[in-house]
Write an enzyme that holds these catalytic residues in place. Structure first.
Site, PDB file in Angstrom:
ATOM      1  N   ALA A 154       0.690  -1.321   0.177  1.00  8.80           N
ATOM      2  CA  ALA A 154       0.128   0.022   0.018  1.00  8.80           C
ATOM      3  C   ALA A 154       0.928   1.029  -0.023  1.00  8.80           C
ATOM      4  O   ALA A 154       0.661   2.025  -0.708  1.00  8.80           O
ATOM      5  CB  ALA A 154      -0.816   0.007   1.024  1.00  8.80           C
ATOM      6  N   TYR A 155       2.024   1.411   0.760  1.00  5.55           N
ATOM      7  CA  TYR A 155       2.774   2.409   0.940  1.00  5.55           C
ATOM      8  C   TYR A 155       3.697   2.475  -0.247  1.00  5.55           C
ATOM      9  O   TYR A 155       3.618   3.744  -0.826  1.00  5.55           O
ATOM     10  CB  TYR A 155       3.731   1.994   2.274  1.00  5.55           C
ATOM     11  CG  TYR A 155       4.536   3.367   2.498  1.00  5.55           C
ATOM     12  CD1 TYR A 155       4.141   4.515   2.969  1.00  5.55           C
ATOM     13  CD2 TYR A 155       6.327   3.117   2.179  1.00  5.55           C
ATOM     14  CE1 TYR A 155       5.193   5.608   2.976  1.00  5.55           C
ATOM     15  CE2 TYR A 155       6.995   4.191   2.631  1.00  5.55           C
ATOM     16  CZ  TYR A 155       6.675   5.423   2.852  1.00  5.55           C
ATOM     17  OH  TYR A 155       7.289   6.131   3.060  1.00  5.55           O
TER      18      TYR A 155
END
Length: 286
Positions: A154-155
């Site tokens: 996600a990051y």
């Protein structure tokens, strides 16, 4: 206005890299509009820098109304001189196996790290165009924006997106005299690690146990290795602050500033090694 006539906006100044950069630039003579989420953070900043140099502003980069309100306030302060620089630093890190990341958490990751900076740029471009010396945009990403690590999907998605946004904008805004630089910090000991650890623990606890059990051992080892790297890296927030200052002041600012040996090594490996070999090296290091 500052003696050097240059005003800048920095988001995410409550703690960590943003706070260090805001204080550094204020000491260097800039007028710094430091974006924070609440009055307590604003008051902490006021005690550490002269008010005529550092001016806390409430900015939530995920809230368009908050961005517009901050823009109007800053526009009144800078007037016809415009804005010399916009530093998009605000960010969060969702660290967990993707199967354990709810869609709402993924959406929030992208809202803060990618959509928020885009919204800030869209809103503040008129003030950047008004600057006599040509405005500058500095987007703070991460080494993970060049080399995606496991359990940071996600990051990494948000930071890869911010890198792509920066590349496109650099080419788009060059004819208008506005430069776009990216600062890519490596592992640095800041409060983001405690926040990341708390988020990771919560997401694993919320995931169905049969799913969490598939990842828990490897993910725990990864998280511990990441924390160890940050605490022993030797890179400090002021290193990032100096890179941001260079991007704001150099006659020819760099396109990318890699801050930390781990980022430089990772970028070199990504450029030279086949993907499968890089996958093997990363899996063994984790």
């Amino acid at each position: 206005m500052a003696d050097n006539g240059k005003a800048v906006v920095i988001t995410g100044c409550s703690t960590g890299l943003g706070r260090a950069s805001a204080l550094h630039l204020a000491r260097r003579g800039f007028t710094v509009f430091a974006g924070v989420r609440d009055e307590r953070a604003a008051e902490r900043l006021r005690t550490d820098a002269p008010e005529d140099r550092l001016r806390p502003v409430l900015i939530d980069v995920t809230d368009e109304e908050s961005i517009v309100h901050a823009y109007k306030r800053i526009r009144e302060d800078v007037g016809a001189a415009g804005l010399h620089g916009l530093v998009n630093n605000a960010g969060i890190s969702v660290s967990a196996p993707l199967e354990c990341v709810p869609v709402d958490e993924l959406r929030q990751q992208l809202e803060v790290n990618l959509i928020g900076p885009a919204a800030m740029i869209r809103q503040f471009l008129p003030l950047l165009r008004a600057a006599a010396t040509g405005g500058r945009i500095v987007n703070v990403t991460s080494g993970v924006g060049r080399v995606a690590l496991p359990y940071l999907s996600a990051y990494a998605a948000s930071q890869f997106g911010k890198e792509g946004l920066s590349d496109a904008l650099r080419r788009e805004l060059a004819p208008l005299g506005i430069s776009v630089s990216v600062v890519e910090p490596g592992a640095i000991a800041t409060p983001i690690w405690d926040k990341q650890a708390a988020t990771a623990a919560r997401l694993l606890d919320q995931a169905p146990e049969p799913v969490a059990a598939l990842y828990r051992k490897r993910f725990t080892a990864f998280a511990e290795a990441n924390t160890a790297t940050a605490t022993t890296s030797g890179t400090v927030p002021d290193d990032v602050a100096r890179a941001i200052e260079h991007a704001l002041t150099a006659r020819r600012p760099r396109i990318r500033y890699r801050v930390g040996r781990d980022v430089a090594v990772g970028a070199l490996a990504a450029r030279l090694l086949p993907d499968r070999l890089l996958d093997l090296i990363l899996s063994r290091s984790v």
